[in-house]
Design an enzyme around this catalytic site. Structure first.
Site, PDB file in Angstrom:
ATOM      1  N   ARG A 100       0.822  -1.221   0.000  1.00  0.00           N
ATOM      2  CA  ARG A 100       0.000   0.000   0.000  1.00  0.00           C
ATOM      3  C   ARG A 100       0.856   1.271   0.000  1.00  0.00           C
ATOM      4  O   ARG A 100       0.458   2.292  -0.574  1.00  0.00           O
ATOM      5  CB  ARG A 100      -0.934  -0.030   1.222  1.00  0.00           C
ATOM      6  CG  ARG A 100      -1.899   1.167   1.330  1.00  0.00           C
ATOM      7  CD  ARG A 100      -2.824   0.966   2.521  1.00  0.00           C
ATOM      8  NE  ARG A 100      -3.497   2.192   2.925  1.00  0.00           N
ATOM      9  CZ  ARG A 100      -4.699   2.583   2.501  1.00  0.00           C
ATOM     10  NH1 ARG A 100      -5.354   1.837   1.643  1.00  0.00           N
ATOM     11  NH2 ARG A 100      -5.248   3.703   2.940  1.00  0.00           N
ATOM     12  N   ILE A 158      -6.965   7.934  -1.230  1.00  0.00           N
ATOM     13  CA  ILE A 158      -6.926   6.476  -1.163  1.00  0.00           C
ATOM     14  C   ILE A 158      -7.754   6.101   0.064  1.00  0.00           C
ATOM     15  O   ILE A 158      -7.573   6.669   1.143  1.00  0.00           O
ATOM     16  CB  ILE A 158      -5.482   5.936  -1.074  1.00  0.00           C
ATOM     17  CG1 ILE A 158      -5.475   4.397  -1.030  1.00  0.00           C
ATOM     18  CG2 ILE A 158      -4.731   6.510   0.122  1.00  0.00           C
ATOM     19  CD1 ILE A 158      -4.056   3.805  -1.099  1.00  0.00           C
ATOM     20  N   SER A 159      -8.679   5.179  -0.112  1.00  0.00           N
ATOM     21  CA  SER A 159      -9.621   4.864   0.963  1.00  0.00           C
ATOM     22  C   SER A 159      -8.932   4.202   2.153  1.00  0.00           C
ATOM     23  O   SER A 159      -7.872   3.572   2.020  1.00  0.00           O
ATOM     24  CB  SER A 159     -10.727   3.938   0.454  1.00  0.00           C
ATOM     25  OG  SER A 159     -11.525   4.584  -0.510  1.00  0.00           O
ATOM     26  N   GLN A 160      -9.539   4.353   3.308  1.00  0.00           N
ATOM     27  CA  GLN A 160      -9.145   3.649   4.530  1.00  0.00           C
ATOM     28  C   GLN A 160      -9.017   2.145   4.229  1.00  0.00           C
ATOM     29  O   GLN A 160      -9.853   1.577   3.517  1.00  0.00           O
ATOM     30  CB  GLN A 160     -10.228   3.892   5.565  1.00  0.00           C
ATOM     31  CG  GLN A 160     -10.138   3.120   6.851  1.00  0.00           C
ATOM     32  CD  GLN A 160     -11.408   3.312   7.687  1.00  0.00           C
ATOM     33  OE1 GLN A 160     -12.376   3.930   7.230  1.00  0.00           O
ATOM     34  NE2 GLN A 160     -11.414   2.785   8.880  1.00  0.00           N
TER      35      GLN A 160
END
Length: 240
Positions: free
Chosen positions: A60, A86-88
């Site tokens: 990530r 960028i999502s959790q």
């Protein structure tokens, strides 16, 4: 998380050369990914082994700006530029699990962003087509995926809600931007038995919504409040 990060970083600085530093950095990020999956994702009820394994494997930190790499595995979204995020990690895991992806599934992603969600799907073995409205983000995603060694993803620049029905069907659709309602063009692209997940609501707050298609019937379920950037397009919001 912070205590573990401190211990790992201390090990990194004991090395005397660049190669040793790089090896220790890999160990650090591997440990942070494992911690992320155990504490943020599996502990919240996501049990799909393919999803959990993919999130343990995909780096990530290569999908966020360099100044945020130390925060890449924290329990929060992060900015990636151009007004996007960028999502959790938990939300990425949840949205992926909701479409029940399998090796060989054809999946459409609307909103490529930095490429992380597409990388998770590809790691599972899905054939991914990802649409990104912002050319600079599409280029960034290409670069990130190449650096991470992820292949098998087609990125298209354009409006994800204006796809021709001939482009389908897709076994799964993930929309990483918020729509005011379920876009008919996307449900038309779903295969019989396919599932789409997307945030539905206003520009500020939404509900994560799952749409399962059986023949001409759509079954809707809801999975909690979320906050995403707005989906800009023919069946989304107008650009302000």
């Amino acid at each position: 998380m912070d205590a573990m990060r401190t211990r790992c970083l201390r090990k990194i600085h004991t090395g005397s050369g660049w190669i040793e530093m790089q090896m220790e950095e890999d160990i650090l990020y591997t440990a942070l990914r494992k911690h992320m999956v155990e504490r943020q994702i599996a502990s919240r009820g996501i049990s799909d082994t393919a999803v959990l394994d993919a999130m343990r494997r995909v780096p990530r930190h290569l999908f966020v700006p360099k100044n945020f790499q130390n925060d890449a595995y924290d329990d929060c979204p992060l900015p990636i530029g151009y007004g996007a995020t960028i999502s959790q990690p938990y939300i990425v895991g949840l949205m992926t699990a909701l479409i029940e992806p399998k090796h060989g599934y054809r999946v459409l992603e609307v909103g490529t962003g930095s490429g992380y969600q597409a990388a998770i799907l590809a790691q599972i073995g899905c054939r991914v087509t990802s649409v990104e409205r912002i050319p600079e983000l599409a280029k960034l995603a290409h670069e990130n995926l190449k650096r991470a060694g992820v292949e098998g993803i087609t990125i298209i620049t354009g409006d994800g809600t204006s796809f021709s029905e001939n482009e389908g069907p897709f076994d799964g659709i993930i929309t990483t931007a918020a729509a005011p309602d379920v876009p008919p063009s996307l449900t038309a692209l779903l295969a019989d038995g396919g599932t789409m997940v997307l945030p539905i609501g206003d520009r500020d707050m939404q509900v994560l919504t799952c749409v399962h298609k059986t023949g001409t019937k759509l079954t809707i379920s809801h999975h909690g409040g979320v906050r995403f950037v707005p989906l800009i397009g023919a069946e989304g919001w107008s650009e302000q």
